[in-house]
Motif scaffolding. Structure first.
Motif, short mmCIF file in Angstrom:
data_model
loop_
_atom_site.label_atom_id
_atom_site.label_comp_id
_atom_site.label_asym_id
_atom_site.label_seq_id
_atom_site.Cartn_x
_atom_site.Cartn_y
_atom_site.Cartn_z
N VAL A 1 7.33 -0.25 -14.78
CA VAL A 1 6.09 -0.19 -14.00
C VAL A 1 4.97 -0.94 -14.71
O VAL A 1 4.12 -1.57 -14.09
N SER B 1 0.81 -1.21 0.00
CA SER B 1 0.00 0.00 0.00
C SER B 1 0.85 1.26 0.00
O SER B 1 0.33 2.34 -0.22
N MET B 2 2.13 1.15 0.24
CA MET B 2 2.96 2.35 0.18
C MET B 2 3.81 2.41 -1.07
O MET B 2 4.25 3.50 -1.46
N PHE B 3 4.12 1.30 -1.67
CA PHE B 3 5.05 1.35 -2.80
C PHE B 3 4.56 0.59 -4.03
O PHE B 3 4.67 1.07 -5.13
N VAL C 1 -1.23 6.99 -12.14
CA VAL C 1 -0.09 6.10 -12.31
C VAL C 1 -0.40 5.04 -13.37
O VAL C 1 -1.56 4.73 -13.64
N LEU C 2 0.66 4.49 -13.94
CA LEU C 2 0.49 3.57 -15.07
C LEU C 2 0.55 2.11 -14.66
O LEU C 2 0.34 1.22 -15.47
N GLY C 3 0.84 1.85 -13.38
CA GLY C 3 1.12 0.48 -12.98
C GLY C 3 -0.04 -0.49 -13.09
O GLY C 3 0.16 -1.69 -13.03
N GLN C 4 -1.25 0.01 -13.19
CA GLN C 4 -2.38 -0.91 -13.29
C GLN C 4 -3.04 -0.86 -14.66
O GLN C 4 -4.19 -1.27 -14.81
N GLN D 1 7.42 7.17 -2.54
CA GLN D 1 6.28 6.45 -1.97
C GLN D 1 5.07 6.65 -2.84
O GLN D 1 4.85 7.74 -3.36
N LYS D 2 4.29 5.61 -2.98
CA LYS D 2 3.03 5.75 -3.70
C LYS D 2 1.96 5.13 -2.82
O LYS D 2 1.72 3.95 -2.87
N ILE D 3 1.38 5.95 -1.98
CA ILE D 3 0.38 5.42 -1.06
C ILE D 3 -0.92 5.19 -1.82
O ILE D 3 -1.39 6.06 -2.56
N VAL D 4 -1.45 4.03 -1.63
CA VAL D 4 -2.42 3.48 -2.57
C VAL D 4 -3.67 4.35 -2.73
O VAL D 4 -4.18 4.52 -3.83
N GLU D 5 -4.15 4.96 -1.63
CA GLU D 5 -5.41 5.69 -1.77
C GLU D 5 -5.24 7.06 -2.42
O GLU D 5 -6.20 7.71 -2.76
N MET E 1 13.30 6.36 -2.71
CA MET E 1 12.25 5.69 -3.45
C MET E 1 10.98 6.49 -3.24
O MET E 1 10.64 6.84 -2.12
N SER F 1 15.12 6.09 2.61
CA SER F 1 13.69 6.39 2.45
C SER F 1 13.49 7.54 1.49
O SER F 1 12.42 7.70 0.91
N TYR G 1 1.76 -0.60 -5.66
CA TYR G 1 0.36 -0.72 -6.02
C TYR G 1 0.18 -1.60 -7.25
O TYR G 1 -0.91 -2.09 -7.50
N GLU G 2 1.26 -1.78 -8.03
CA GLU G 2 1.12 -2.49 -9.31
C GLU G 2 0.67 -3.93 -9.12
O GLU G 2 0.05 -4.50 -10.01
N ILE H 1 10.06 1.76 4.80
CA ILE H 1 11.18 2.57 4.33
C ILE H 1 11.45 2.32 2.85
O ILE H 1 11.62 3.24 2.07
N LEU I 1 19.78 2.70 6.07
CA LEU I 1 18.42 2.35 5.65
C LEU I 1 17.49 3.54 5.77
O LEU I 1 16.68 3.81 4.89
N LEU I 2 17.61 4.27 6.88
CA LEU I 2 16.72 5.41 7.10
C LEU I 2 16.94 6.46 6.02
O LEU I 2 15.99 7.09 5.56
N ILE J 1 23.90 0.33 9.83
CA ILE J 1 22.96 -0.22 8.85
C ILE J 1 21.62 0.49 8.94
O ILE J 1 21.04 0.88 7.94
#
Lengths: 454, 361
Positions: B116, A288-290, B86-89, B20-24, B18, B15, A292-293, A401, B11-12, B7
Motif C-alpha cells: 500500500v 474512490s472505492m478502492f 489508512v497508510l496509502g497516502q 472496499q475503501k470508499i474515499v470519504e 477485496m 466483491s 485511494y492511494e 466490484i 465476478l459478483l 463469469i
C-alpha cells in the motif's frame, strides 16, 4: 399462366379494393391502361402513353406497341408486379399486355449529410431512392468492372437491393458468401439497411456493430476500391460495406481529405477519446472505492471535500449521473432540433450545477462524466458510439466490484471478444489481431499517400 | 450465454474478496512519526504519532499512541478517531533521534514490505520528538505535515540534505558496501528547519554532518550536479561559488590485497557569485590564487568528513562499491567493510576552475 380472355378483369380482380389503381381507356383503340397514379411521373405518362395513343387510327396501334419501351408480358404475376413497381400496364384487345416503365419515385432531393458530417470534402449523402444512390456511386466510379447485382428482399415488401463490387479487386468468394447470406434471409419485409445488417450478424449477442454502414457515397466508393462489397437498399439512405473492421468506425473522410499529419493527429485523438469514454467513469469509481492511494495529494483534499457531502456510494452516484446523461441524449435525439437546444441548457447547466450544489453528486464526477460523454461524440460513427455506451456501463459495474482489477478483467474480456469476432471470413480486429504491420499505416496513423502502394 | 452468466457470477462473488475503501470514509495519514520512550513506565516502547487532515475543514489532526511494534499502532490509532486511518497516502516518515540510534531496520522493513505504501515515502530523522513536531501549533502555517514534505523536497533540490526514501534506504542498508544516510530536521522557534545529514552504520544512527559539510559531502557522492557553495577561506574572505560542472572520479589501487589506495578526484568548474575580501577579481594571478584557496578549503573539508567516517567505521560515501569491484568475493568478505575503512588510504584531490567572475570586468 396465360390468359387470353378477360385479362383486364383478372388483373382488376387481383388488385381488388386497391382504390388507388387508375384506369385509362382508349375505347376506339380497344386499349386499357392500368397504373398507380402516385408511382408514375405525369410527364412520362403523357409522353409514353397519352400522346402516342391520341389521334391515331386502329391499325397504327400495333406499330406503337412494337416500340422498345413496350415490353410484352405473358405472366399474370409479372403484370401485377409490374404495376406495383410503377409501370403502366397497357392491355390491348383485352388479351395482350405490355408494360411501360414510367416509374418516378417521389423522394426528397439529394442533401448534405447530417450524421457523418465533414469539414473538408463532399457534402452529399444518400437518399431513400436506390436509383439515385446507385447513380451517385456510378458517377464516382466510371468503370465497367463495377458490377451491380440486383435482389429482392422481403416476401411482401419486395424491396429492391443492389450488391456492388469491383471485379478484379473484390474476391469472388466474398461476393458468393454474401450472396448466399442475402438469399438466406427470409422475412416479410424490411425498412432500412440497418435492420438488414442485423439479420446478417454472425454474433447477434455482441455489443459491437458487425457491418459498417454509412450515409456517404464517397465513403462507399472508397470501400469499393478497397475491395469490399457494398449493399444498397431501396428506401434506405445508407449503404453497408463488408468485411468490416473495428477501426473503420474510427475513420472519417476528413482524415483523408485533410493533410496527413492532421489526419493522423485527429485519429490519435479519436483513440484517446475511445479510452476516455470507456474508462473515465469506471476509473473514478475504482479510485474512490478502492484505490485511494493513487490520488495526487494536492487533489486529495478537494476530492474528499466534494465527496464528503454525497449520500450515495460512488457506484450509485456514477450510475445516476450516467443515466441522466443518457436521458438527456435520448431526449435530445427525439425532440425537434429547435427544442433540442433547450435540453442542452436545462440538462447541462441547470441539472449539473444544481446537482452539485444540492450535494447530490460530487463535482469531480460531473467533470468526469461530461468528459466521457463528450469523448463518446468524437467517435465518428453513431452506431459505434452506442456500443461504447453500453460497454461503459459494464466497466463501471466491474470497477465497483473489484476496482482496477475489475476494469482490467473487463478490458481483457472485451479484447478477447473483439479478436474473436469475424466478418465475412475477415477478422474484425484486423490489423491489430492478427497483426499486419503493413496495414497499420492506414489504421492507427494516416500515412502520406506516397507511402501507400497500389 | 451460460458462460457469460458463470463469469458474472464469479465476478459478483469476488466483491467479498477485496475490501472496499470508499474515499470519504478514510483518514489519510500524511506523516507518521516514531520515537522510543526513554523514561517512565513505558520505557523501551514505541511512541507513534500520525497526522492526517480532516476532510471537511482540512485542519490537521494528530493522534498518538504507545505500542510495542510498529504495525500494532494502527489498531490503537484507529480506535481514537471516527475515520478509518489508512497508510496509502503517507508522504513522510519521521524517526526520532533516540530511536534511530537504536536501529530502524525493523521499522523500515515493515513499510518496505507493505504494497500500500509507495516506495518513495520520504524518510527523515528528527532531532527531538516527532510528536512535538507534529502536534505543535505553528503561527506561520496550518499544516505542518505538508510543510515538512515541501521543506524536504526543497532542501534536497538545493543539495543541503539528501533525498532519502524507504526504497533507497533499504537498498543502501542491504548493500554491504555502503551505509545509508538520511536528512535531519528539527523544530525551531517558529517552524521547521533542516540540519544536515545523519550518517548511519547499518541501521543505527552514528553521527551527523552539519549543513556546510553536507554540501561537500554531496560533491563526493557525485549527486551534486549544480548548485551553490559557500566557502569561508578565512575570516575576511568569503566566496559564494556557483558551479556548473562537477566531475567526480574514484580510482582504487590494490597492492597485494593489502594496501588499498583510493584516489578521489573532484573537478569543479563554475563562477563566482559573490566575493568579499581583498583580492582583485579581475586579476588573473590573484584568481589563480583564489582557485588554490578554494581547493585547499574543499580538501580540508573532505578530509574532515573522511575522518568522521573513519572514526565511526562507516562508509556513507559508498567507497566500498569501488573497492568491491577490484577484488574477488572472498577477499571482499574478509575485508569486513566498512569496519576496515581506516586501513584504506583515501587521497582527495580537488581541481577548481573559475570560468567567470561576473558580468562587469
Amino acid at each position: 399462366m396465360y390468359i387470353n380472355k378477360n385479362l383486364s378483369e383478372h388483373i382488376k380482380g387481383r388488385l381488388d379494393d386497391c382504390d388507388d389503381l387508375v384506369t385509362r381507356t382508349f375505347p376506339e383503340l380497344e386499349i386499357e391502361v392500368l397504373f398507380f397514379g402516385h408511382l408514375v411521373g405525369e410527364e412520362e405518362l403523357r409522353n409514353n402513353i397519352v400522346q402516342p395513343f391520341s389521334n391515331i387510327k386502329n391499325d397504327e396501334v400495333i406499330n406503337i406497341l412494337r416500340r422498345k419501351e413496350f415490353k410484352q408480358e405473358e405472366d399474370l404475376n409479372s403484370m401485377v408486379n409490374g404495376i406495383l413497381e410503377g409501370k403502366a400496364l397497357v392491355i390491348f384487345k383485352n388479351s395482350l399486355a405490355y408494360t411501360v416503365d414510367i416509374y418516378v419515385p417521389k423522394t426528397r432531393s439529394v442533401s448534405a449529410a447530417e450524421i457523418e458530417t465533414v469539414i473538408v470534402g463532399p457534402k452529399e449523402a444518400f437518399i431513400e431512392d436506390i436509383g439515385t444512390n446507385l447513380s451517385m456511386i456510378r458517377r464516382r466510379l466510371k468503370s465497367d468492372s463495377l458490377k451491380v447485382v440486383s435482389y429482392k428482399i422481403g416476401t411482401l415488401t419486395q424491396t429492391k437491393m443492389y450488391l456492388l463490387y469491383i471485379e478484379g479487386i473484390t474476391s469472388s468468394v466474398l461476393v458468393k458468401e454474401l450472396q448466399e447470406k442475402i438469399n438466406g434471409i427470409d422475412i416479410k419485409g424490411i425498412n432500412d439497411l440497418n435492420q438488414l445488417v442485423q439479420y446478417l450478424d454472425k454474433k447477434p449477442l455482441s455489443i459491437f456493430p458487425q457491418y459498417f454502414t454509412t450515409e456517404r457515397p464517397d465513403v462507399s466508393t472508397s470501400k469499393l476500391l478497397e475491395g469490399r462489397v457494398i449493399c444498397l437498399l431501396d428506401g434506405s439512405p445508407y449503404s453497408l460495406s463488408t468485411p468490416t473492421s473495428f477501426f473503420e468506425f474510427f475513420q472519417s473522410p476528413d482524415d483523408y481529405n485533410q493533410r496527413w499529419l492532421l489526419g493522423t493527429l485527429s485519429r490519435a485523438l479519436r483513440f484517446a477519446a475511445l479510452v476516455i469514454t470507456l474508462f473515465a467513469s469506471a476509473f473514478y469509481v475504482a479510485v474512490s472505492m478502492f484505490h485511494y492511494e493513487i490520488i495526487p495529494v494536492k487533489l486529495l483534499h478537494e476530492f474528499i471535500k466534494s465527496r464528503s457531502g454525497v449520500p450515495f456510494n460512488p457506484l450509485i452516484e456514477a450510475l445516476i449521473i450516467e443515466s441522466i446523461i443518457e436521458l438527456l441524449r435520448e431526449a435530445g435525439a427525439r425532440l425537434p432540433s429547435k427544442i433540442g437546444q433547450t435540453i442542452g441548457i436545462v440538462g447541462g447547466i441547470v441539472i449539473g450545477t444544481a446537482a452539485v450544489e444540492a450535494g447530490f453528486t460530487s463535482n469531480i464526477l460531473i467533470i468526469v462524466v461530461s468528459i466521457s460523454a463528450i469523448s463518446s461524440f468524437v467517435v465518428p460513427h453513431i452506431i459505434m458510439t452506442a456500443s461504447l455506451r453500453i460497454a461503459r456501463f459494464i466497466f463501471i459495474i466491474l470497477a465497483s466490484i473489484a476496482g482496477f482489477f475489475g476494469i482490467i478483467f473487463g478490458f481483457i474480456l472485451l479484447l478477447i471478444h473483439l479478436c474473436s469476432l469475424k466478418n465475412m471470413g475477415e477478422y474484425y480486429f484486423k490489423p491489430i489481431a492478427p497483426l499486419s504491420l503493413k496495414d497499420l499505416k492506414d489504421t492507427i496513423i494516416r500515412a502520406p499517400y506516397q507511402f501507400f502502394k497500389k | 450465454m451460460a458462460r457469460i452468466l458463470l463469469i458474472s457470477l464469479i465476478l459478483l462473488m469476488q466483491s467479498g474478496c477485496m475490501d472496499q475503501k470508499i474515499v470519504e470514509e478514510l483518514g489519510f495519514i500524511h506523516t507518521i512519526g516514531y520515537e522510543s520512550i526513554e523514561e517512565g513506565e513505558d520505557i523501551g516502547k514505541l511512541k507513534v504519532t500520525v497526522s492526517f487532515p480532516i476532510a471537511e475543514t482540512l485542519e490537521q489532526q494528530t493522534n498518538t499512541t504507545v505500542v510495542d511494534t510498529p504495525r500494532e499502532s494502527m489498531l490503537f490509532l484507529n480506535q481514537k478517531t471516527d475515520e478509518n486511518l489508512v497508510l496509502g497516502q503517507v508522504r513522510s516518515i519521521l524517526i526520532g533521534e533516540n530511536l534511530a540510534e537504536k536501529g530502524v531496520w525493523d521499522l523500515i522493513d515493515t513499510f518496505y514490505r507493505d504494497p500500500v505504501l509507495r516506495p518513495t515515502v520520504k524518510l527523515s530523522i528528527v532531532k527531538g520528538s516527532p510528536q512535538q513536531m507534529l502536534s505543535k501549533d505553528y503561527p506561520n502555517f496550518q499544516m505542518v505535515d505538508s510543510v515538512i514534505e515541501e521543506l524536504l523536497k526543497k532542501e534536497a533540490r538545493l543539495n543541503t540534505i539528501p533525498e532519502m526514501d524507504i526504497l533507497k534506504f533499504a537498498r543502501d542498508y542491504l548493500d554491504d558496501a555502503i551505509d545509508p544516510i538520511a536528512p535531519i530536521i528539527l523544530q525551531s522557534e517558529d517552524g521547521i528547519m533542516s540540519e544536515g545529514i545523519a550518517l548511519f552504520s547499518d541501521d543505527q544512527l552514528k553521527t551527523s554532518l552539519p549543513e556546510i559539510k553536507a554540501r561537500v559531502f554531496f560533491l563526493l557522492t557525485g549527486e551534486f550536479k549544480e548548485g551553490k557553495l559557500l566557502i569561508k577561506i578565512n575570516k575576511e574572505e568569503n566566496v559564494l561559488f556557483s558551479f556548473l560542472k562537477n566531475k567526480r572520479n574514484i580510482k582504487v589501487e590494490l597492492n597485494n590485497n593489502q594496501d588499498i589506495n583510493v584516489n578521489l578526484s573532484i573537478e569543479l568548474k563554475g563562477f563566482l557569485l559573490e566575493y568579499q575580501g581583498k583580492k582583485d577579481i579581475n586579476n588573473e594571478k590573484q584568481m589563480a590564487e583564489m582557485e588554490r584557496d578554494i581547493q585547499e578549503y574543499l580538501e580540508n573539508e573532505i578530509n574532515e568528513i573522511l575522518e568522521i567516517m573513519k572514526e565511526h567505521q562507516i562508509d556513507n560515501l559508498g567507497l566500498g562499491k569501488y573497492i568491491k569491484r577490484k577484488m574477488d568475493y572472498h577477499t571482499w568478505k574478509n575485508l569486513d567493510w566498512p569496519k576496515s575503512i581506516d586501513r584504506v588510504n583515501i587521497n582527495p584531490t580537488v581541481t577548481v576552475t573559475i570560468i567567470d567572475t561576473g558580468l562587469v570586468k
